[in-house]
Design a protein around this motif. Sequence first.
Motif, PDB file in Angstrom:
ATOM      1  N   SER A  23       0.829  -1.213   0.000  1.00  0.00           N
ATOM      2  CA  SER A  23       0.000   0.000   0.000  1.00  0.00           C
ATOM      3  C   SER A  23       0.863   1.261   0.000  1.00  0.00           C
ATOM      4  O   SER A  23       0.658   2.184   0.797  1.00  0.00           O
ATOM      5  CB  SER A  23      -0.948   0.010   1.208  1.00  0.00           C
ATOM      6  OG  SER A  23      -1.789  -1.115   1.202  1.00  0.00           O
ATOM      7  N   MET A  24       1.839   1.291  -0.903  1.00  0.00           N
ATOM      8  CA  MET A  24       2.686   2.467  -1.064  1.00  0.00           C
ATOM      9  C   MET A  24       2.932   2.689  -2.549  1.00  0.00           C
ATOM     10  O   MET A  24       2.673   1.801  -3.371  1.00  0.00           O
ATOM     11  CB  MET A  24       4.018   2.288  -0.317  1.00  0.00           C
ATOM     12  CG  MET A  24       4.879   1.141  -0.827  1.00  0.00           C
ATOM     13  SD  MET A  24       6.494   0.977   0.017  1.00  0.00           S
ATOM     14  CE  MET A  24       6.012   0.550   1.684  1.00  0.00           C
ATOM     15  N   THR A  25       3.407   3.860  -2.893  1.00  0.00           N
ATOM     16  CA  THR A  25       3.680   4.139  -4.298  1.00  0.00           C
ATOM     17  C   THR A  25       4.921   3.375  -4.757  1.00  0.00           C
ATOM     18  O   THR A  25       5.752   2.945  -3.943  1.00  0.00           O
ATOM     19  CB  THR A  25       3.913   5.638  -4.526  1.00  0.00           C
ATOM     20  OG1 THR A  25       5.107   6.035  -3.827  1.00  0.00           O
ATOM     21  CG2 THR A  25       2.735   6.459  -4.033  1.00  0.00           C
ATOM     22  N   THR A  26       5.033   3.225  -6.074  1.00  0.00           N
ATOM     23  CA  THR A  26       6.214   2.580  -6.643  1.00  0.00           C
ATOM     24  C   THR A  26       7.475   3.346  -6.259  1.00  0.00           C
ATOM     25  O   THR A  26       8.517   2.744  -5.953  1.00  0.00           O
ATOM     26  CB  THR A  26       6.090   2.515  -8.176  1.00  0.00           C
ATOM     27  OG1 THR A  26       4.897   1.798  -8.520  1.00  0.00           O
ATOM     28  CG2 THR A  26       7.291   1.824  -8.799  1.00  0.00           C
ATOM     29  N   GLU A  27       7.386   4.676  -6.248  1.00  0.00           N
ATOM     30  CA  GLU A  27       8.541   5.508  -5.898  1.00  0.00           C
ATOM     31  C   GLU A  27       8.973   5.270  -4.453  1.00  0.00           C
ATOM     32  O   GLU A  27      10.172   5.173  -4.156  1.00  0.00           O
ATOM     33  CB  GLU A  27       8.205   6.987  -6.112  1.00  0.00           C
ATOM     34  CG  GLU A  27       8.012   7.396  -7.563  1.00  0.00           C
ATOM     35  CD  GLU A  27       6.676   6.940  -8.144  1.00  0.00           C
ATOM     36  OE1 GLU A  27       5.777   6.553  -7.343  1.00  0.00           O
ATOM     37  OE2 GLU A  27       6.536   6.953  -9.373  1.00  0.00           O
ATOM     38  N   THR A  28       8.001   5.174  -3.541  1.00  0.00           N
ATOM     39  CA  THR A  28       8.338   4.921  -2.136  1.00  0.00           C
ATOM     40  C   THR A  28       8.982   3.547  -1.977  1.00  0.00           C
ATOM     41  O   THR A  28       9.947   3.386  -1.215  1.00  0.00           O
ATOM     42  CB  THR A  28       7.081   5.019  -1.253  1.00  0.00           C
ATOM     43  OG1 THR A  28       6.541   6.338  -1.356  1.00  0.00           O
ATOM     44  CG2 THR A  28       7.405   4.724   0.202  1.00  0.00           C
ATOM     45  N   ALA A  29       8.472   2.562  -2.697  1.00  0.00           N
ATOM     46  CA  ALA A  29       9.064   1.221  -2.639  1.00  0.00           C
ATOM     47  C   ALA A  29      10.515   1.259  -3.109  1.00  0.00           C
ATOM     48  O   ALA A  29      11.405   0.676  -2.468  1.00  0.00           O
ATOM     49  CB  ALA A  29       8.249   0.251  -3.494  1.00  0.00           C
ATOM     50  N   SER A  30      10.783   1.959  -4.207  1.00  0.00           N
ATOM     51  CA  SER A  30      12.149   2.048  -4.740  1.00  0.00           C
ATOM     52  C   SER A  30      13.071   2.773  -3.771  1.00  0.00           C
ATOM     53  O   SER A  30      14.209   2.339  -3.531  1.00  0.00           O
ATOM     54  CB  SER A  30      12.139   2.771  -6.090  1.00  0.00           C
ATOM     55  OG  SER A  30      11.428   2.030  -7.058  1.00  0.00           O
ATOM     56  N   ARG A  31      12.590   3.882  -3.194  1.00  0.00           N
ATOM     57  CA  ARG A  31      13.420   4.643  -2.254  1.00  0.00           C
ATOM     58  C   ARG A  31      13.741   3.821  -1.012  1.00  0.00           C
ATOM     59  O   ARG A  31      14.870   3.859  -0.501  1.00  0.00           O
ATOM     60  CB  ARG A  31      12.706   5.939  -1.845  1.00  0.00           C
ATOM     61  CG  ARG A  31      12.732   7.034  -2.887  1.00  0.00           C
ATOM     62  CD  ARG A  31      12.406   8.390  -2.257  1.00  0.00           C
ATOM     63  NE  ARG A  31      11.135   8.367  -1.551  1.00  0.00           N
ATOM     64  CZ  ARG A  31       9.962   8.671  -2.114  1.00  0.00           C
ATOM     65  NH1 ARG A  31       9.914   8.992  -3.401  1.00  0.00           N
ATOM     66  NH2 ARG A  31       8.854   8.648  -1.403  1.00  0.00           N
ATOM     67  N   THR A  32      12.761   3.082  -0.521  1.00  0.00           N
ATOM     68  CA  THR A  32      12.974   2.294   0.695  1.00  0.00           C
ATOM     69  C   THR A  32      13.990   1.189   0.451  1.00  0.00           C
ATOM     70  O   THR A  32      14.874   0.939   1.283  1.00  0.00           O
ATOM     71  CB  THR A  32      11.638   1.700   1.182  1.00  0.00           C
ATOM     72  OG1 THR A  32      10.679   2.746   1.353  1.00  0.00           O
ATOM     73  CG2 THR A  32      11.821   0.972   2.502  1.00  0.00           C
TER      74      THR A  32
END
Length: 235
Positions: free
Chosen positions: A195-204
């Motif tokens: 339940s997060m954006t693709t960008e947040t997943a990549s940054r994490t």
Amino acid sequence: MSIRVSFNQAWDGRADCLNCTIRSSALFGGLTEDDFKQMHQPVDQLILQPGDVLYKMNDTGHHLFTVRSGLMKLVQYLPDGTQRIVRLVCSTDVLGLEVLVGERYEHEVVALRETELCRYPVEAVDMLSQRNPVLHKDLMARWQKALTEADAWLTRLSTGSAKKRMANLLLRLCEGECDTACVLFSREDIGSILSMTTETASRTISEFKRQGLITEIRHNHFNLDVAGLQKLIEG
């Protein structure tokens, strides 16, 4: 790819079922030779490639499936067309249990890795579950496992900070494999799971790399600092 195998072949090993590494924990692991002799419908062995769809939501269900190896996602769609991945399934998991009590599948099921499955006619499973108390009990246990997995999904992967959700997912993906090995898939799918954006997943994921919590061996293959991820979750 599909290979059709009779139930007798499955019993005597001509389909290599006798030597299957998950035979004892697969759906028909508790059946006797006499049970197999009552069966006249074949078992299909399937191999799916990443992106292949096993079945779609609301399709009429005629089969159950046991995952022999690989990884698949169960998807439901919101009214605006957005996909939500509601569960992942891997080796020994059973798909399609809902068609034992209804007519249609409740999810779209898509392969995330190369996946091998066995496909059983639902009529055969239903008949055997009435004849064999071991199979009936096993089916109930698998229903309970699915409910437990759904609870864990809500509590561990849908709540908390992005970092904690990511850490929980990474640890779940290495369960049942090597203690510290993890194979990831697309960042879009990870975002849908957590339940997060693709960008947040990549940054994490990038931040975890910098912190040494994960080490990329090759593309999307990682070694995990299990203790470090556990500490992050508990912190």
